[in-house]
Design an enzyme around this catalytic site. Structure first.
Site, PDB file in Angstrom:
ATOM      1  N   GLU A 108       1.760  -6.349  -5.306  1.00 48.71           N
ATOM      2  CA  GLU A 108       1.438  -5.480  -6.444  1.00 48.71           C
ATOM      3  C   GLU A 108       2.673  -4.758  -6.993  1.00 48.71           C
ATOM      4  O   GLU A 108       3.010  -4.874  -8.175  1.00 48.71           O
ATOM      5  CB  GLU A 108       0.379  -4.450  -6.013  1.00 48.71           C
ATOM      6  CG  GLU A 108       0.051  -3.469  -7.108  1.00 48.71           C
ATOM      7  CD  GLU A 108      -1.256  -2.708  -6.904  1.00 48.71           C
ATOM      8  OE1 GLU A 108      -2.185  -3.235  -6.280  1.00 48.71           O
ATOM      9  OE2 GLU A 108      -1.340  -1.569  -7.401  1.00 48.71           O
ATOM     10  N   ASP A 110       0.847  -1.200   0.000  1.00 47.36           N
ATOM     11  CA  ASP A 110       0.000   0.000   0.000  1.00 47.36           C
ATOM     12  C   ASP A 110       0.882   1.249   0.000  1.00 47.36           C
ATOM     13  O   ASP A 110       0.745   2.128  -0.856  1.00 47.36           O
ATOM     14  CB  ASP A 110      -0.927  -0.002   1.230  1.00 47.36           C
ATOM     15  CG  ASP A 110      -1.698  -1.304   1.353  1.00 47.36           C
ATOM     16  OD1 ASP A 110      -2.592  -1.521   0.530  1.00 47.36           O
ATOM     17  OD2 ASP A 110      -1.383  -2.113   2.250  1.00 47.36           O
TER      18      ASP A 110
HETATM   19  O1  TRH Z   1       4.550  -6.154   0.506  1.00 48.13           O
HETATM   20  P1  TRH Z   1       3.542  -6.680  -0.435  1.00 48.13           P
HETATM   21  O2  TRH Z   1       3.089  -8.031  -0.206  1.00 48.13           O
HETATM   22  O3  TRH Z   1       2.365  -5.700  -0.441  1.00 48.13           O
HETATM   23  C1  TRH Z   1       1.009  -5.820  -0.660  1.00 48.13           C
HETATM   24  C2  TRH Z   1       0.259  -5.671   0.607  1.00 48.13           C
HETATM   25  O4  TRH Z   1       0.116  -6.937   1.197  1.00 48.13           O
HETATM   26  C3  TRH Z   1      -1.032  -5.032   0.341  1.00 48.13           C
HETATM   27  O5  TRH Z   1      -1.848  -4.978   1.461  1.00 48.13           O
HETATM   28  C4  TRH Z   1      -1.708  -5.747  -0.763  1.00 48.13           C
HETATM   29  O6  TRH Z   1      -2.856  -5.124  -1.006  1.00 48.13           O
HETATM   30  C5  TRH Z   1      -0.822  -5.704  -1.972  1.00 48.13           C
HETATM   31  O7  TRH Z   1       0.404  -6.344  -1.683  1.00 48.13           O
HETATM   32  C6  TRH Z   1      -1.427  -6.325  -3.176  1.00 48.13           C
HETATM   33  O8  TRH Z   1       4.140  -6.654  -1.953  1.00 48.13           O
HETATM   34  P2  TRH Z   1       4.439  -5.456  -2.948  1.00 48.13           P
HETATM   35  O9  TRH Z   1       3.196  -4.839  -3.440  1.00 48.13           O
HETATM   36  O10 TRH Z   1       5.347  -6.011  -3.924  1.00 48.13           O
HETATM   37  O11 TRH Z   1       5.212  -4.364  -2.088  1.00 48.13           O
HETATM   38  C7  TRH Z   1       6.505  -4.539  -1.632  1.00 48.13           C
HETATM   39  C8  TRH Z   1       7.252  -3.220  -1.676  1.00 48.13           C
HETATM   40  O12 TRH Z   1       8.476  -3.350  -0.973  1.00 48.13           O
HETATM   41  C9  TRH Z   1       7.597  -2.808  -3.088  1.00 48.13           C
HETATM   42  O13 TRH Z   1       7.400  -1.415  -3.232  1.00 48.13           O
HETATM   43  C10 TRH Z   1       9.073  -3.113  -3.202  1.00 48.13           C
HETATM   44  C11 TRH Z   1       9.509  -2.850  -1.787  1.00 48.13           C
HETATM   45  N1  TRH Z   1      10.775  -3.435  -1.367  1.00 48.13           N
HETATM   46  C12 TRH Z   1      11.815  -2.584  -1.025  1.00 48.13           C
HETATM   47  O14 TRH Z   1      11.671  -1.369  -1.111  1.00 48.13           O
HETATM   48  N2  TRH Z   1      12.987  -3.116  -0.611  1.00 48.13           N
HETATM   49  C13 TRH Z   1      13.199  -4.467  -0.543  1.00 48.13           C
HETATM   50  O15 TRH Z   1      14.299  -4.896  -0.153  1.00 48.13           O
HETATM   51  C14 TRH Z   1      12.128  -5.323  -0.909  1.00 48.13           C
HETATM   52  C15 TRH Z   1      12.339  -6.805  -0.853  1.00 48.13           C
HETATM   53  C16 TRH Z   1      10.929  -4.783  -1.290  1.00 48.13           C
END
Ligand code: TRH
Length: 384
Positions: free
Chosen positions: A281, A24
């Site tokens: 996402e 989010d």
């Molecule tokens: O963390 P996510 O699983 O996020 C979500 C939430 O669960 C949310 O509630 C749900 O609605 C949505 O998924 C569909 O996965 P996502 O979306 O990939 O987000 C992870 C973020 O973390 C992304 O912006 C990349 C970032 N990230 C970093 O900045 N540094 C890192 O080292 C890693 C591994 C990720």
């Protein structure tokens, strides 16, 4: 970040309630930075969980009520009714993922001479219905206001997905050797190895996959950012934990645990690998821009509501693959999302086709337009 656009007087407020994990705030923070740096907007973001935010941007101090980072004003949305240190209504108001705006803010929006452009930014879905609902207005039941549904998507007629203007150039300039030395403490693995990055939720299929990589004919180097899947790695290697800096080997498999990096540095992990396991996402979108084969662990929803979304994404991305490769990708993604046991060889023997498709798909997706640009254009047309 230096803005690549002169500041404009367009003020934008983004409201973000963190449900869980990083997606989010991940999407909202990326959008906020883009609107500020690429469109010159004066962006303020309200976030209820500054700890999650801090993980993505180390400059964010969870103890502060109001601060600024990357040219964006950040307000701690400490309770739902809180509308910031000063009640100031922006020209463009974005409520992310149907979070509810503070009532006092909505009332003030209704009082404003020129009504703000009110956007509900939804979650990404590749389903066909999205294009029909994108940009539909929804009049407020009591106030003279209307909000517009803005749907990210992978196909024509949707809002697209976020992509910074500089992203491709950054990937081109990426120094893979330097990254490996800095982040993994070793040089790039030799050509015959397969490098896999793994960002996933807890997943019962991981044990079988790790065993297949252990028994593989050629080396597999696994890069695992510390997180929800780390416990499974620790169990597999018989370690108490698998935190950042840990490394372990079994047969052909060598795994390295990495620290969680700030959001602008996450893409480099995807560029450093040959194939990326991503989730949720935002990382799912980044894997598509990385132009590498990828596997999606979709955010699981009640009653398997996520499965049609998984199939819809496959229908877009995998449609350009030869039949056998398309079937193998579909099988592998489904097994990674709960339907049985993944078969790595069955998937990875299609590597050349997957690599060709990855670049082609990235250009097809880019033709839908960048979400921030699409949103800014829509807002401008309403503000005239
Ligand atoms: O963390 P996510 O699983 O996020 C979500 C939430 O669960 C949310 O509630 C749900 O609605 C949505 O998924 C569909 O996965 P996502 O979306 O990939 O987000 C992870 C973020 O973390 C992304 O912006 C990349 C970032 N990230 C970093 O900045 N540094 C890192 O080292 C890693 C591994 C990720």
């Amino acid at each position: 970040m230096t803005p690549d656009h002169a500041p404009t007087d367009t003020a934008c407020d983004i409201f973000c309630a963190v449900i869980d994990n990083f997606g989010d705030i991940g999407v909202c923070w990326r959008l906020a930075r883009q609107l500020a740096s690429e469109h010159g907007w004066q962006v303020r973001i309200f976030v209820d969980d500054l700890r999650a935010f801090h993980a993505l941007c180390a400059d964010v101090d969870p103890a502060l009520a109001r601060q600024e980072a990357a040219g964006v004003v950040i307000e701690h949305w400490h309770e739902p009714a809180h509308a910031g240190q000063t009640l100031q209504i922006a020209d463009v108001v974005i409520e992310a993922f149907a979070c509810e705006l503070p009532p006092v803010y909505v009332a003030a929006m209704a009082q404003r001479g020129r009504k703000p452009v009110w956007i509900n930014l939804d979650y990404l879905s590749a389903e066909d219905w999205v294009a029909d609902f994108h940009l539909r207005p929804s009049p407020h039941p009591h106030h003279p206001l209307s909000k517009t549904f803005f749907f990210p998507g992978l196909g024509a007629g949707t809002g697209g997905v976020l992509k910074e203007r500089t992203l491709d150039a950054e990937q081109l300039a990426f120094d893979r050797d330097a990254w490996w030395r800095e982040h993994v403490g070793r040089s790039v693995p030799p050509k015959e190895s397969t490098v896999v990055s793994m960002f996933a939720y807890e997943n019962p299929a991981i044990d079988g996959l790790l065993a297949q990589w252990r028994d593989a004919r050629s080396p597999v180097v696994l890069l695992v950012p510390e997180g929800r899947i780390s416990g499974a790695l620790a169990r597999f290697f018989g370690l108490p934990h698998f935190g950042a800096g840990s490394a372990a080997e079994r047969g052909s498999l060598c795994a390295h645990a990495l620290g969680f990096v700030e959001q602008p540095r996450f893409d480099a992990l995807l560029w450093a690998a040959d194939v990326n396991f991503v989730r949720g996402e935002d990382s799912f979108v980044r894997a598509q821009w990385a132009k590498k084969p990828f596997v999606w662990h979709i955010y699981p929803q009640a009653d398997d509501a996520h499965l049609p979304k998984l199939d819809a994404a496959l229908a877009h991305y995998a449609s350009g693959l030869p039949h056998a490769a398309r079937d193998a990708v579909s099988r592998f993604w489904h097994t990674w999302n709960g339907a049985g046991s993944p078969d790595w060889e069955d998937f990875w023997r299609h590597r050349p086709a997957l690599e060709r498709r990855a670049s082609k798909w990235a250009s097809e997706l880019a033709s839908v337009g960048d979400l921030a640009g699409n949103l800014a254009e829509f807002a401008k047309s309403q503000l005239k």
